[in-house]
Each structure stands twice: as C-alpha cells, then as structure tokens.
Design an enzyme around this catalytic site. Structure first.
Site, mmCIF file in Angstrom:
data_model
loop_
_atom_site.group_PDB
_atom_site.id
_atom_site.type_symbol
_atom_site.label_atom_id
_atom_site.label_comp_id
_atom_site.label_asym_id
_atom_site.label_seq_id
_atom_site.Cartn_x
_atom_site.Cartn_y
_atom_site.Cartn_z
ATOM 1 N N HIS A 52 -8.683 -10.278 12.037
ATOM 2 C CA HIS A 52 -9.647 -9.905 13.033
ATOM 3 C C HIS A 52 -9.208 -8.265 13.498
ATOM 4 C CE1 HIS A 52 -11.438 -14.180 14.381
ATOM 5 N NE2 HIS A 52 -11.190 -14.025 13.119
ATOM 6 N N GLU A 54 -8.784 -7.279 16.518
ATOM 7 C CA GLU A 54 -7.952 -7.071 17.497
ATOM 8 C C GLU A 54 -6.528 -7.326 16.944
ATOM 9 O OE1 GLU A 54 -10.664 -9.097 17.391
ATOM 10 O OE2 GLU A 54 -11.299 -9.788 19.244
ATOM 11 N N CYS A 82 -12.124 -13.913 20.458
ATOM 12 C CA CYS A 82 -11.821 -15.206 20.184
ATOM 13 C C CYS A 82 -10.766 -15.956 20.718
ATOM 14 C CB CYS A 82 -12.151 -15.513 18.832
ATOM 15 S SG CYS A 82 -10.570 -15.296 17.733
ATOM 16 N N CYS A 85 -7.299 -14.424 18.968
ATOM 17 C CA CYS A 85 -7.153 -13.218 19.572
ATOM 18 C C CYS A 85 -6.676 -13.079 21.008
ATOM 19 C CB CYS A 85 -8.199 -12.101 19.246
ATOM 20 S SG CYS A 85 -8.702 -12.121 17.559
#
Length: 168
Positions: A52, A54, A82, A85
C-alpha cells in the site's frame, strides 16, 4: 510547506500509481519539514498485498533515515488508511497522520474503525468497569485535507475502469 503542499506531493504519488494501473493512492513521510519517504500503491505490480502507498512511503523513509522507527515523522496519504497500515504506523511510531478522502469500506481512522482511539476492555479486571485498552503509541490523526481532489482522482480512476470493462 504546509499540510496542503504535502498532500499535493502525495497526490503526485497517487498519479504515478494510476499510470501504473494501480489504485491511485499516494503517500509521503515528512520529518522536520522535509519529505523523507515517498510511495504509491503497488500491490498488483509487486504481487504484494502489503504494498500500500503508506507502507511503501514508510519503507522509503526508514531506508532514508536508517531506522525503522520514524519518530517525529508525519505521514500524508490521499486515502484514509486501512487496519494494516495503521498498525504499521503505530509500530513505526509515526507522530501524525493526515489523510485526504475517507474510505467508507475499510477506513481505520474513523470511517469503519477508529484505531487511533482507545477501546473498551473486553474483560476488565475486577472493579475495573469502564477500563480502556490503550496502545503504547498514539498518533494524531487529521482527515479531509484536499479531500475533493483526492476523491476525484479515485472516482475518475474507477469510472474509467468500469467504462473499460463495459467495452470488453
């Protein structure tokens, strides 16, 4: 630079994700006013469910700073993070998280879950009614920075993808 400037840098990363055929989410990590990490969504191209934006930005910042602890850093991301993360942000000791658009399906900063808050204890000790579970690290959270621009980028990406699927 201010929060909007950093979010614009995260939007640049999100555009790179879109160009690569990934969901357009971008992130930057900032320490003492300097961008020390950049990342965009890449789970498809990297065959990595943890890639992701992040996570990619935190990995980049950790390499840049030579430390997996990102103490004193701020993370700017175009979409509400999410659960995965947020957990990584806590482990990295991110001080502040700023996001653009809300994520009504998986958001862990208030939309679906609020991992940045305290939780009622499921089995409080005797006499400990109302006890809270508090994590050993907390990050400040702020949402809605350039939310319209972040949301438009995502909406446009998914609209184009749906149109493309109809033509097939």
């Amino acid at each position: 630079m201010n929060d909007e400037d950093y979010m614009r840098a995260a939007l640049e990363q999100a555009r790179l994700a879109a160009e690569a055929g990934e969901v357009p989410v971008g992130a930057v990590v900032v320490k003492a006013g300097e961008i020390v990490g950049r990342g965009f969504n890449a789970p498809i191209s990297r065959h990595d469910p943890t890639a992701h934006a992040e996570m990619m930005a935190m990995r980049d910042a950790a390499r840049h700073l030579g430390n997996y602890r990102l103490v004193g850093c701020e993370l700017f991301v175009t979409l509400e993070p999410c659960i995965m993360c947020v957990g990584a942000m806590f482990h990295a000791r991110i001080a502040r998280v700023v996001y653009g658009a809300k994520e009504p399906k998986t958001g862990a900063a208030g939309s679906v879950f609020n991992l940045f808050g305290d939780f009622p204890h499921p089995n409080p000790p005797p006499g400990g009614e109302g006890a809270k579970i508090s994590l050993n690290h907390h990050a400040r959270i702020e949402g809605g920075v350039l939310a319209d621009a972040c949301g438009r980028l995502l909406s446009g990406f998914f609209a184009a993808r749906r149109a493309q699927q109809k033509m097939q």
